[in-house]
Design an enzyme around this catalytic site. Structure first.
Site, PDB file in Angstrom:
ATOM      1  N   THR C  96       0.855  -1.194   0.000  1.00 53.15           N
ATOM      2  CA  THR C  96       0.000   0.000   0.000  1.00 53.15           C
ATOM      3  C   THR C  96       0.887   1.238   0.000  1.00 53.15           C
ATOM      4  OG1 THR C  96      -1.828  -1.079   1.131  1.00 53.15           O
ATOM      5  CG2 THR C  96      -1.716   1.317   1.312  1.00 53.15           C
ATOM      6  N   LYS C 171      -7.775   1.322  -3.124  1.00 53.41           N
ATOM      7  CA  LYS C 171      -7.341   1.084  -1.742  1.00 53.41           C
ATOM      8  C   LYS C 171      -7.658   2.314  -0.877  1.00 53.41           C
ATOM      9  CE  LYS C 171      -5.416  -1.208   1.578  1.00 53.41           C
ATOM     10  NZ  LYS C 171      -4.154  -1.855   1.940  1.00 53.41           N
ATOM     11  N   LYS C 239      -3.087   8.120   8.544  1.00 54.21           N
ATOM     12  CA  LYS C 239      -2.321   8.395   7.321  1.00 54.21           C
ATOM     13  C   LYS C 239      -3.177   8.147   6.068  1.00 54.21           C
ATOM     14  CE  LYS C 239       1.359   6.422   4.584  1.00 54.21           C
ATOM     15  NZ  LYS C 239       1.914   5.082   4.363  1.00 54.21           N
TER      16      LYS C 239
END
Lengths: 296, 296, 296, 296
Positions: C96, C171, C239
């Site tokens: 990711t 994602k 984040k």
């Protein structure tokens, strides 16, 4: 000269009544508890023993009490204003109450054949003393103009906001903006402090820029001094933001910053600061961030 | 008398340089495009053909350019400031750039043996002309004091915010508060208008109360006039709020009102108003509510 | 049969690699630290001594490491993937990482003449073991189809999200929704507890209604048990929400709930819970309200 | 066998009453308008001509009507429930009404010597038909247990939430979470679409991950089909979020995501979608971003 009655000699009402007296109006006062009437009696001002009797003796009845229930009581009870009204009387309602409550009070007064002015004020005890409250008057043009000299003894300026109800809406408008500004100021101060900036430096920068205003000057100094004695408490600001959001919801006006501000005041209530001054909205933010915005 | 160099004669820089000239400093100027240098040359001010040559001729180099990349270029390119520095020189960086960029510029200057002052300014073109920008100076006490007379020719007041980087942080602090206040003002005005209040009445109430400040006076009048010519555009305010929120996130300072404000500016960008003045943050709210806040 | 290389044998990568082995692929593995390779070596799986040598021996290189910097290192260092690529190789990047980092990695691989698939996965260690991760594959149709059998050994389903970069965007989409849902769940639970509702009752009501989902079931039980061991920590969720908000800001998509959620995770960081499981987003809310959401 | 009365044969009430009939209870029904009673009469179910007469014939009176005013009317009017109560009767109030309204209804029933169960239900018409509503029962343990067989004919599960009022609070809890989740889903879908992701792909990813739940599956398909026929309209969800925020404000529980969600539903109302299904909360976001979340 106009005969003026004044009902409600609290922290705001008393200095407003003194200003009417100073302006030379023939004044009659009434307060639910007689201790607040005493200084007026001693100064030779007439004191009535009920709203009804006060109303019977004057042309204009000014009214500033704690909330909507108190307004209703002063109007409707046995010796209330309604019992003393005639067609020559104008009732000037200056308490901060809800829109529906304002409309209900207006209806009662008008059904009794008298005239109603919705005239909440913006400002705190200082401006009340100095006669520089902002008068948010609403009602028929002619009626507002007739009572303008009375209002101008207490307020400068007097803004005619439209028909009855618009004074109340204007009060919501300005208190919404005050609540948002206070909440934003708290966020900015905690942000700056967490970055290591000095509180005095931050306040100096604010006071020399486009946001130089009494609110930030006053509340900034109080927060830096850790003085949270209630001038306008968190609970009141929370209530006003809630009233504004309710009305905005009815109208379909989305107010996401105001909603965030309301939750900040809610956090201050939840953590036990509801009765402190509105500046205490900063406390939950300080707690989560582990900083204190105080003089260096 | 100090010899002062000034790099960057844009909308802000040019009036700032003129103020240095008026204050009697022995001035040398430089701009990337020569057309902006022309009026200075005509008035007898020295013009350098590169940042390097300018730096070699002065004790203090002031610098105000568009962004961090421009600062880096002016410092580092072949005929850049670094090439002309000696130990007697102080570089006063006045552009609004990020914290990391400020620290990187300071490191470059200090490695070259010279001294660095981080001194962004708060204010727009008007205060730049009048010499009333708020100078947000940071760096070692002695160095800031040495250049204070230079800064005071352009700024009033000059606030010493701490060590290098704190001037930049103070700029974020004040622009965060400006963004929040602008967004809140937009919400309040749309709320009031949806309630049928007059724009002039709302502005009069604001200007006579605790929130009387240049921002609300200025932006209120512009919105009422539907004048969205960019003074400080939506895109810039959005960027500053994003920088502040990023830094707050790093520090674990939750800023929910500021976050809501940023999304309001984001909505203004998304609906095509990014290059308009920050007051255009009101437009998406007006669209969803189907009101226009304009003169009655 | 395809030769498959797998780089990154961490908490997620190791079970994914075992699933490739179980599916009968001819597997070569590599990990930066050799202790993680040991179990594979013992089971007879080939171990390479560098990404370069691994790449030289296989047709498909799968890669799941900690962040963008780690991806860059594995690709570019002396004995990195790029050094071993030929035109027959396909690199399947499953870490990711940010959108810009994905595009940069794709460019490097394609410049070397090889093929790139952007394929982050959604799911935690449980689905990684069971081969039921959601594969978010993106890249040219033909290339994705060629590696589909490899992906299907680890993922079920494999969703082809579009061209390179869209897997990364997907994602962000799903993690944005996870963060919002987690934050909302925390608010609801504290609201209910402050009202005196039982935690088990609230969870039972959620699990029998329209919001019955693994997240609420899993995190609800953990919160009730006061178990905040990190599965997906607050810092990571913070984040991801920040990345999503940055991208939304670029596109002018206002996300006020997501922004509020990010600030809630920021509060959890600020009060010292950044490395705890994302369920710890509830803690600052509990603190301000003085309740604890735990088994009765 | 228990004799059961059922008042309110609307979209929810009718299938609930049929389930009581199917479970073998000796049923008497009543509806304000007789057309809704007709199918029951035809099937041989007893029909009462007033709530009073219904109440006189049964041990348990179930009640599901539109709002608090309707509950009050059914209880208090001349031929209302109160007029028919005796000490053997239990009133099971299943309408979704406010906390204060619930407490007032309970007081009226208990003053009349009868017993009161507060039992709103969570779920829509589908679960009402299938008997799988979540029953949110509250009241004294013994009383709730006595009526449990009646509730279980309509609900699975029946959750005992505590004393009277807690069923109503649980309904606020779950509808708060539903509103937040719906608003967050709308933000995520618009974010994804603005990034170029396909709607079907996004829904597939959601349905295969930790957020797989009936709400997202159902509303996702409806939004993709642009079907906004009201199942649970925006106006209702807005009202429930407002009720929850009011109560949270009273308790000092700050709910910033929920507040943002409420404003999103407010925007949907302001732009004319108040009577559409709650999925229409996506429309103002689509408008500002200029995308439409629909099948590709």
């Amino acid at each position: 000269m106009t005969n003026v009655g004044f009902i409600g000699l609290g922290a705001m009402g008393a200095p407003m009544a003194w200003n009417l007296d100073d302006a030379g109006f023939d004044l009659v006062v009434y307060n639910r508890t007689t201790d607040r009437e005493q200084p007026f009696a001693e100064a030779g001002v007439s004191v009535a023993d009920s709203p009804k009797h006060l109303t019977e003796r004057v042309d204009v009845v000014c009214l500033i009490v704690s909330d909507g229930d108190a307004v209703q009581a002063v109007l409707e009870r046995d010796l209330g204003i309604l019992a003393g009204l005639d067609e020559e009387t104008t009732v000037v309602q200056m308490s901060t109450i809800g829109y529906a409550e304002t409309m209900a009070a207006a209806e009662l007064v008008e059904e009794a054949g008298a005239r109603f002015v919705d005239a909440p004020v913006s400002g705190t005890v200082g401006p009340a003393r100095e006669g520089t409250l902002v008068g948010l008057a609403s009602g028929p043009e002619g009626v507002v103009e007739e009572v303008r000299p009375v209002l101008e003894a207490m307020c400068d300026p007097v803004v005619h906001c439209g028909e009855v109800g618009q004074g109340t809406n204007m009060k919501l408008f300005i208190n919404l903006l005050l609540g948002d500004a206070m909440g934003a100021f708290a966020e900015a101060l905690v942000f700056g402090k967490a970055n290591g900036l000095g509180v005095d430096d931050m306040l100096e920068v604010v006071e020399n820029g486009a946001l130089d205003c009494p609110l930030f000057e006053g509340k900034g100094a109080l927060i830096a001094d850790r003085d949270f004695d209630p001038r306008f408490p968190v609970d009141y600001q929370h209530k006003d933001l809630s009233l504004a959001l309710d009305r905005a919801g009815d109208l379909g006006v989305p107010l996401s910053q105001t909603a965030a501000a309301r939750e900040a005041f809610s956090a201050a209530r939840g953590s036990g600061h509801g009765s402190e001054d509105m500046g205490a909205v900063i406390k939950p933010l300080e707690a989560v961030t582990d900083v204190t915005v105080e003089d260096d």
